[in-house]
Write a protein that holds these residues in place. Sequence first.
Motif: not given
Length: 325
Positions: A271-300
């Motif tokens: 269907x017709x694209x959303x106005x102003x549709x952002x193309x890609x998001x990708x997160x660098x979460x190293x601060x959270x992983x390194x400082x607070x030892x967080x790791x995700x439990x779920x694979x996608x």
Amino acid sequence: MKTILVTGGAGFIGSNFVRLLLGTKADYHVINVDKLTYAGNLSTIDDIMDHTRHTFVHGDIADATLIEELFSRSRIDIVVNFAAESHVDRSIEDPSVFVRSNILGVQILLDAAKRYQIEKFVQISTDEVYGELGETGYFTEQTPLNPSSPYSASKTSADLLVQAWHRTYGLNTNITRCSNNYGPYQFPEKLIPVMIYKALQNTPLPVYGDGSNIRDWIHVYDHNQAVLQIMEHGQSGRVYNIGSSNECSNLTVVKTILDILGKPHSLIEFVTDRLGHDWRYAIDARRLRNELSWTPQYSFQDGLKQTVDWYLEHQSWWKDLLENQ
Ligand code: NAD
């Protein structure tokens, strides 16, 4: 016993957060304030409504009198602000309520937090404040703020207010910027639940543009574990990105849902694209992983399968919401 004011706790992520707190942290009492917009529903918190450490308040964070009453009645130690208008398409149709809830509401909460000298204020923001990425690169906490939609502009404004209350008044704050969430209790207007229910009804699955837009998916449980870590151990004034490195195009997400449900790809309709549709998001979460030892439990893959199963098992929850919209 500490008292946490959780706002937006009858919505998708907030309700899962309240459930996580009540289930794992015996030393917190939760005051859950929610305006019960179309996206917030009592059926979402039915199972925790009568919990002894949970108090539900039907109210608006942009109502300064109500917020003052809440703070004067109970000694609130921590605020975690999930409350927001959250749907980009709705913000394109009518931005006004986004400004009221997502900006004015945050200022009112911040003022109360300052007046009552609370211990910590956590603002739940979004990776959408950074705008969009091209083929390569990641959002870090230093990426300039460059929002595209009225929704992301309102969230960016709130982030700047939170930062100002930290720098000017010394309020102990954290801002979390998470990527796209999926999981149980997501309102059936966002990509994954919409595709699940349309596939179940054998109706066309609308995909914006050519479906190549990329999002970095995280299970709501992993997001909330990160919020809990940040709430308890985050450094004052810090921003933390949250993401679990699951980049996937919208088209691949939709095809995977169809495969899990054993439905044909021919149900996909571009269907017709959303106005102003952002193309890609990708997160660098190293601060959270390194400082607070967080790791995700779920694979996608596992998280998506669990989510599809949840929507199959809770059809009356989402059917009622769709009927009463
Ligand atoms: P949601 O729309 O499911 O829930 C929002 C809740 O806030 C609803 O229960 C609604 O009734 C309540 N609310 C709205 N305005 C209010 C007001 N003025 N006063 C009190 N309550 C109000 O949204 P969600 O997906 O659970 O998102 C929660 C937060 O997480 C939002 O701040 C959003 O910006 C942020 N976030 C969401 C995602 C995502 O993928 N869903 C990703 C990153 C960040």
